[in-house]
Design a protein around this motif. Structure first.
Motif, mmCIF file in Angstrom:
data_model
loop_
_atom_site.group_PDB
_atom_site.id
_atom_site.type_symbol
_atom_site.label_atom_id
_atom_site.label_comp_id
_atom_site.label_asym_id
_atom_site.label_seq_id
_atom_site.Cartn_x
_atom_site.Cartn_y
_atom_site.Cartn_z
ATOM 1 N N UNK A 9 -26.068 4.206 6.314
ATOM 2 C CA UNK A 9 -25.930 5.656 6.140
ATOM 3 C C UNK A 9 -27.257 6.358 5.919
ATOM 4 N N UNK A 10 -28.241 5.632 5.368
ATOM 5 C CA UNK A 10 -29.509 6.267 5.041
ATOM 6 C C UNK A 10 -29.497 7.010 3.726
ATOM 7 N N UNK A 16 -20.998 4.401 5.356
ATOM 8 C CA UNK A 16 -20.633 5.050 6.617
ATOM 9 C C UNK A 16 -19.803 4.083 7.451
ATOM 10 N N UNK A 17 -18.579 4.484 7.772
ATOM 11 C CA UNK A 17 -17.707 3.725 8.654
ATOM 12 C C UNK A 17 -17.569 4.473 9.973
ATOM 13 N N UNK A 52 -18.135 8.024 4.253
ATOM 14 C CA UNK A 52 -18.058 8.931 5.395
ATOM 15 C C UNK A 52 -17.384 8.194 6.540
ATOM 16 N N UNK A 53 -16.401 8.846 7.155
ATOM 17 C CA UNK A 53 -15.730 8.291 8.326
ATOM 18 C C UNK A 53 -16.132 9.102 9.548
ATOM 19 N N UNK A 183 -24.526 16.204 8.548
ATOM 20 C CA UNK A 183 -24.032 17.133 7.532
ATOM 21 C C UNK A 183 -22.955 16.483 6.661
ATOM 22 N N UNK A 184 -22.106 15.662 7.274
ATOM 23 C CA UNK A 184 -21.104 14.924 6.494
ATOM 24 C C UNK A 184 -21.779 13.962 5.523
ATOM 25 N N UNK A 185 -22.823 13.304 5.994
ATOM 26 C CA UNK A 185 -23.577 12.398 5.122
ATOM 27 C C UNK A 185 -24.276 13.163 4.000
#
Length: 252
Positions: A9-10, A16-17, A52-53, A183-185
């Protein structure tokens, strides 16, 4: 090949999936089982605070694939796995970069938050296909956008874009298409700055009874769907969609 991948994901404490059934990320029992298993694993990981998906390909998820599958007439195995998605303990952010249709919309609504773009498309198209909504949407959609807007989306099966989705509260943030995932991340990273025990307990309070209520709604949905999957109207709805024409329903 895995249908759900863990991606770097960073961001600290953010998992992060990624759905990897491009281009449309159609949902089936195996994909939902793998997704639910991975969420359960992340629940047990103390380093993970938010998930996050996201999805590769053109669509976030174009829904369940009804083309020629015998098990499409019995949604119980698929829904058994789908209902597990409402039992996870950690916040889930959906990065909706493209269409979220039918069961794909149900998957997006299993998340706590949705980040979308103007180009994304959302549709609860079940009635247009000739059957009752599923995936717990008869509860989750009106809970999110209100009974009136939910009824409008259900009865018409219309597709709405990201701007309309933002207006009615179906998405929480609208950003350029190229920025949906980042943006989600960023939203997940902002949540991850808060105390994890406090966030998880607050979430549990806000969602108290939700998993049980969605499962009960889904049992009712499934009973109606099993009857309607055997109808001529269902066959006509699926065929009309495949042929890109208006359906001709005969109430049988």
């Amino acid at each position: 090949m895995s249908a759900v991948a863990s991606v770097e994901s960073g961001h600290a404490h953010v998992a992060l999936l990624e759905l990897r059934r491009a281009p449309f990320n159609y949902l089936d029992v195996a994909l939902l089982r793998e997704l639910a298993d991975r969420l359960a694993q992340l629940d047990a990981d103390p380093e993970c605070r938010v998930v996050v998906l996201a999805a590769e390909g053109r669509a976030f998820s174009a829904g369940a694939d009804f083309s020629g599958k015998d098990d499409a007439r019995d949604p119980a195995p698929l829904y058994e796995q789908a209902m597990r998605l409402f039992g996870n303990a950690k916040p889930l952010v959906a990065a909706v970069h493209g269409p979220a249709i039918g069961a794909g919309l149900g998957l997006a609504l299993a998340a706590d938050f949705r980040v979308g773009c103007a180009e994304a498309r959302f549709s609860a198209n079940f009635n247009r296909l000739g059957f009752h909504p599923g995936f717990g949407l008869s509860l989750t959609l009106p809970r999110l956008v209100g009974a009136q807007q939910a009824a409008l989306l259900f009865y018409t099966g219309r597709r709405i874009g990201g701007e309309e989705a933002l207006r009615i509260g179906l998405v929480d943030q609208l950003v350029p298409a190229a920025e949906v995932r980042t943006s989600a991340l960023a939203l997940a990273a902002e949540i991850a700055l808060s105390a994890p025990l406090a966030v998880e307990s607050t979430r549990a309070t806000l969602r108290r009874g939700l998993a049980e209520a969605v499962a009960a709604a889904n049992r009712h949905e499934r009973e109606l769907q099993c009857v309607q999957f055997a109808s001529e109207d269902f066959k006509e709805g699926v065929q009309a969609m495949a042929e890109r024409r208006a359906p001709r329903f005969l109430r049988r």
